[in-house]
Write a protein that holds these residues in place. Structure first.
Motif: not given
Length: 170
Positions: A41, A59-60, A63-65, A74-77
């Motif tokens: 990441q 950022i993985e 795409g999860n951040t 989630a996409e933004l956590d």
């Protein structure tokens, strides 16, 4: 250091280890690290352990951040409160833990204080409210400019502004 190239890669930092690979940026006031966490990441943190306790942002590859978390689900956590600032009334929207009780999550404007909230909830109960001098206004369709129900702390009105009496149904 000046690197000039005509290819897509200007510089490459590589290790054969499967651990983090961090680049440190420092000045007399402190330092920050950025690079790859051990799970591939991209991370920014306060230590070279980019997927550890010093992690601030990750950022993985999928795409999860994550902000404040090393395992975004989630996409933004975000692990903490979120504020969307604006110059509008009360400075924007805030989502997080209610200042008055860590048992409740909070949605409101960043200008709310004390016991004010737009919505608080604890997983069992949900409370919708208004500022201390405001009114809770519920309306029908989005294009309907007049509220259907108004609760202002001293009265409840429905539809045309008539007060609702005890036991009266309209």
């Amino acid at each position: 250091l000046h690197v000039k190239t005509s290819s897509d890669t200007a510089a490459k930092f590589e290790t054969t280890a499967t651990a983090d690979l961090a680049i440190e940026v420092a000045n007399s006031q402190g330092s920050m690290f950025f690079g790859l966490g051990g799970g591939e990441q991209f991370g920014i943190g306060t230590t070279s352990d980019l997927n550890g306790t010093g992690n601030l942002f990750i950022i993985e590859q999928g795409g999860n951040t994550g902000i404040g978390t090393t395992s975004p689900g989630a996409e933004l956590d975000v692990n903490g409160s979120i504020r969307a600032n604006s110059s509008a009334t009360d400075g924007g929207v805030e989502i997080g833990v209610w200042d008055q009780s860590s048992s409740y999550n909070f949605i409101g404007t960043s200008g709310m204080s004390g016991l004010e909230y737009a919505m608080i909830f604890d997983g069992t109960n949900t409370f919708v409210g208004a500022g201390t001098s405001g009114a809770l206004k519920l309306r029908g369709p989005a294009n309907d400019s007049s509220p259907s129900i108004v609760i202002d702390g001293s009265s409840v009105t429905v539809d045309d502004g008539a007060s609702v009496g005890e036991g009266a149904i309209r």
